[in-house]
Design an enzyme around this catalytic site. Structure first.
Site, PDB file in Angstrom:
ATOM      1  N   TYR A 289       0.853  11.307 -10.346  1.00 18.35           N
ATOM      2  CA  TYR A 289       0.399  10.228  -9.447  1.00 18.35           C
ATOM      3  C   TYR A 289      -0.096   9.039 -10.273  1.00 18.35           C
ATOM      4  CZ  TYR A 289      -2.688   7.355  -6.696  1.00 18.35           C
ATOM      5  OH  TYR A 289      -3.302   6.252  -6.137  1.00 18.35           O
TER       6      TYR A 289
ATOM      7  N   PHE B 266     -11.440   1.542  -7.191  1.00 18.48           N
ATOM      8  CA  PHE B 266     -12.219   2.690  -7.665  1.00 18.48           C
ATOM      9  C   PHE B 266     -12.179   3.749  -6.550  1.00 18.48           C
ATOM     10  CE2 PHE B 266     -13.561   1.900 -12.003  1.00 18.48           C
ATOM     11  CZ  PHE B 266     -12.814   0.759 -12.199  1.00 18.48           C
ATOM     12  N   ASN B 267     -13.273   4.196  -5.970  1.00 24.04           N
ATOM     13  CA  ASN B 267     -13.164   5.293  -4.998  1.00 24.04           C
ATOM     14  C   ASN B 267     -13.415   4.795  -3.578  1.00 24.04           C
ATOM     15  OD1 ASN B 267     -13.528   6.646  -7.641  1.00 24.04           O
ATOM     16  ND2 ASN B 267     -13.471   8.499  -6.411  1.00 24.04           N
TER      17      ASN B 267
ATOM     18  N   PHE C  48       0.816  -1.213   0.000  1.00 23.88           N
ATOM     19  CA  PHE C  48       0.000   0.000   0.000  1.00 23.88           C
ATOM     20  C   PHE C  48       0.857   1.274   0.000  1.00 23.88           C
ATOM     21  CE2 PHE C  48      -2.731  -2.979   2.492  1.00 23.88           C
ATOM     22  CZ  PHE C  48      -3.900  -2.896   1.768  1.00 23.88           C
TER      23      PHE C  48
ATOM     24  N   GLY D 242       2.784   4.514  -0.384  1.00 26.72           N
ATOM     25  CA  GLY D 242       2.974   5.396  -1.526  1.00 26.72           C
ATOM     26  C   GLY D 242       2.332   6.740  -1.237  1.00 26.72           C
TER      27      GLY D 242
ATOM     28  N   LYS E 100       1.419   5.051 -10.914  1.00 20.64           N
ATOM     29  CA  LYS E 100       0.697   3.771 -10.753  1.00 20.64           C
ATOM     30  C   LYS E 100       0.803   2.966 -12.050  1.00 20.64           C
ATOM     31  CE  LYS E 100      -0.777   4.039  -6.578  1.00 20.64           C
ATOM     32  NZ  LYS E 100      -0.316   3.101  -5.559  1.00 20.64           N
TER      33      LYS E 100
ATOM     34  N   ASN F 237     -10.356  14.653  -1.414  1.00 19.05           N
ATOM     35  CA  ASN F 237     -11.405  13.758  -1.906  1.00 19.05           C
ATOM     36  C   ASN F 237     -12.765  14.144  -1.352  1.00 19.05           C
ATOM     37  OD1 ASN F 237      -8.796  11.580  -1.603  1.00 19.05           O
ATOM     38  ND2 ASN F 237      -9.825  11.765  -3.563  1.00 19.05           N
TER      39      ASN F 237
ATOM     40  N   SER G 125      -4.878   1.618  -9.135  1.00 20.08           N
ATOM     41  CA  SER G 125      -5.988   2.570  -9.093  1.00 20.08           C
ATOM     42  C   SER G 125      -6.703   2.602 -10.434  1.00 20.08           C
ATOM     43  CB  SER G 125      -5.400   3.954  -8.789  1.00 20.08           C
ATOM     44  OG  SER G 125      -6.366   4.947  -8.990  1.00 20.08           O
TER      45      SER G 125
END
Ligand code: NAD
Ligand code: WQD
Length: 336
Positions: free
Chosen positions: A149, A178-179, A80, A82, A153, A199, A124
Site C-alpha cells: 500500500y 497523517f491519521n 481519492f 484507491g 503511494k 484503524n 500519505s
C-alpha cells in the site's frame, strides 16, 4: 468551478464534497463503490441541499473518464480513489498496484487528453517510513516504505513528479495525510469500514457502540511517554478544508506542490482511548497485546509549510475528534 472527485463517496472524499459545496465548488463524483455506499449521496444532499453528479464506475475505465471530461467542464481533479488497507495490500499486491498506480496513470492520461492540468492527490505520511527525527517535514526522505500500500503511494508520487517535469503546465499537489479521524459534526456522515476495522479510531468507536468486546492495544513498550504508539490524528473536516485551501492557493499554479496535512501534535493510543471514554461517557475496554508488525513508535507532522503557503491550519482538538466520531457512530451503529 467543477471539480472531478475520484473516490468521492468514500470517507475523506464525502466530507470534502460537503465542504466544497459549502464553498460554491461543484463536485462531480466518480466512484466504483468498492468501499462505499450509495447512501452517501443522500447524506450529502441532507447536509448541503445539493445532490452531486455521480458516475458509478472505475477510474481505470478510459471510456468512462473520457465521457465525464466531455460532459463537464472540469477545472481540477481531486484524486481519492484507491485501496487503502495495509494488511490486505500484503496479501493482494497486484490489486493494490493495479488500482492505485495503474488507476492513477489512466486518470492522468485522460486529464491530459481532455486538457485538464490541475490535480490534487491523496498521498500519505506512510511514504516517510520510519524517520529518525520528529516532526516530519516535507523534505524528510521518502521511499523507505514497508508494505505494498505504502509503496503504491510512493510510486504514484514518483510517477506524478516525472509527469509534471515532462508536462510543465501541470499543477500537481501531493497532500500527505497523517491519521484522519472524526466525522461530520452533524453525526450524519463518517467512516464506515467494512469488516473488522484496521484503524484505531473506528475500532474504538465499535467497542463503544457494543459491536466489539475490547480494543487490542498493540504494544505498550515503545519509547514514548506511556509506551503506546504516538500519531498525529487530524479531524476529517480539517483535512477536507485542506484540499480546498490547496485548490485555491496552488491548484492553478504550474509545478509540483507537496504538503503535510496534520495537526503537528502527537497523541498516544491510551490518550485516544481516554478522549473517547470522555466523549461517550464510559470506559473503553482494552487489553495490552503484542506490537503489530510494521508499526512505528511515533509519527507527527511539521505543518509549517501548509500553514504558511496554503493559509490553512487544523482547528479541531482530539477531544472534538472523539466527540464527532461518537456522534456519528452512536447515530449510525451499523454505518450507512
Ligand atoms: P475510502 O476507501 O473510504 O475511499 C476511497 C473511495 O474510492 C471508496 O469510495 C472506493 O469505493 C473508491 N474506489 C477505490 N478504487 C476505485 C476505483 N478503481 N475506481 C473508482 N473508485 C474507486 O478511503 P479514504 O479513507 O476516504 O481514503 C481516500 C484516499 O486517501 C485514499 O487514496 C487513501 O489511500 C488516502 N489516505 C487515506 C488515509 C486514511 O487513513 N483514511 C490516510 C492517508 C491517505
Ligand atoms: C494508530 C495507532 C497502532 C489499531 C495507518 C496506515 C497509514 C495511513 C493511516 C493510509 C498505532 C494502534 C491500532 C488497534 C492499536 N493510512 N492501534 N489497536 O498504523 O498509524 O496508519 O492508517 O494511508 O498508511 O498505516 O494507523 O489507526 O492503524 O494505528 O493499538 O486495533 O493505534 O498500533 O500505534 P497507522 P492506525
Amino acid at each position: 468551478m467543477k471539480v472531478l472527485v475520484t473516490g468521492g463517496m468514500g470517507y475523506i472524499g464525502s466530507h470534502t464534497c460537503v465542504q466544497m459545496i459549502e464553498e460554491g465548488i461543484e463536485p462531480v463524483i466518480v466512484d466504483n463503490l468498492c468501499n462505499s455506499k450509495e447512501a452517501v449521496l443522500t447524506r450529502i444532499h441532507e447536509l448541503t441541499g445539493v445532490t452531486p453528479v455521480f458516475y458509478q464506475g472505475d477510474i481505470r475505465d478510459r471510456e468512462l473518464l473520457a465521457r465525464i471530461f466531455n460532459e463537464h467542464r472540469i477545472g481540477s481533479v481531486i484524486h481519492f480513489a484507491g485501496l487503502k488497507a495495509v494488511g490486505e495490500s500484503v496479501e493482494k499486491p497486484l490489486e493494490y498496484y493495479d488500482n492505485n498506480v495503474h488507476g492513477t496513470l489512466v486518470l492522468v492520461d485522460a486529464m491530459k487528453t481532455a486538457g485538464v492540468t490541475s490535480l490534487v492527490f491523496s498521498s500519505s505520511a506512510t511514504v516517510y517510513g520510519d524517520p529518525d527525527i520528529m516532526p516530519i517535514t516535507e523534505s524528510t526522505a521518502t521511499g523507505q516504505v514497508t508494505n505494498p500500500y505504502g509503496r503504491s503511494k510512493f510510486m504514484v508520487e514518483e510517477c506524478l513528479r516525472d509527469i509534471q517535469l515532462a508536462i510543465p503546465e501541470f499543477s500537481i499537489t501531493l497532500l500527505r495525510y497523517f491519521n484522519p479521524v472524526g466525522a461530520h459534526p452533524s453525526g450524519k456522515m463518517g467512516e464506515d469500514p467494512q469488516g473488522i476495522p484496521n484503524n484505531l479510531m473506528p475500532f474504538i468507536a465499535q467497542v463503544a457502540v457494543g459491536r466489539r468486546e475490547y480494543l487490542s492495544v498493540f504494544g505498550d513498550d515503545y519509547p514514548t511517554p506511556d509506551g503506546t504508539g504516538v500519531r498525529d490524528y487530524i479531524h476529517v473536516m480539517d483535512l477536507a478544508d485542506g484540499h480546498i485551501a490547496a485548490l485555491k492557493s496552488v491548484g492553478e499554479t504550474a509545478g509540483l506542490h507537496i504538503f503535510n496535512l496534520g495537526t503537528g501534535q502527537g497523541s498516544s493510543v491510551l490518550e485516544m482511548v481516554g478522549a473517547f471514554s470522555e466523549a461517550c461517557g464510559y470506559e473503553i475496554a482494552f487489553q495490552i497485546c503484542p506490537r503489530r508488525a510494521g508499526d512505528i513508535a511515533e509519527c507527527w507532522a511539521d505543518t509549517q509549510k501548509a500553514n504558511e503557503l496554503l493559509g490553512w491550519k487544523a482547528r479541531f482538538t482530539v477531544s472534538e475528534m472523539a466527540q464527532d466520531t461518537w456522534r456519528w457512530q452512536s447515530n449510525n451503529p451499523q454505518g450507512y
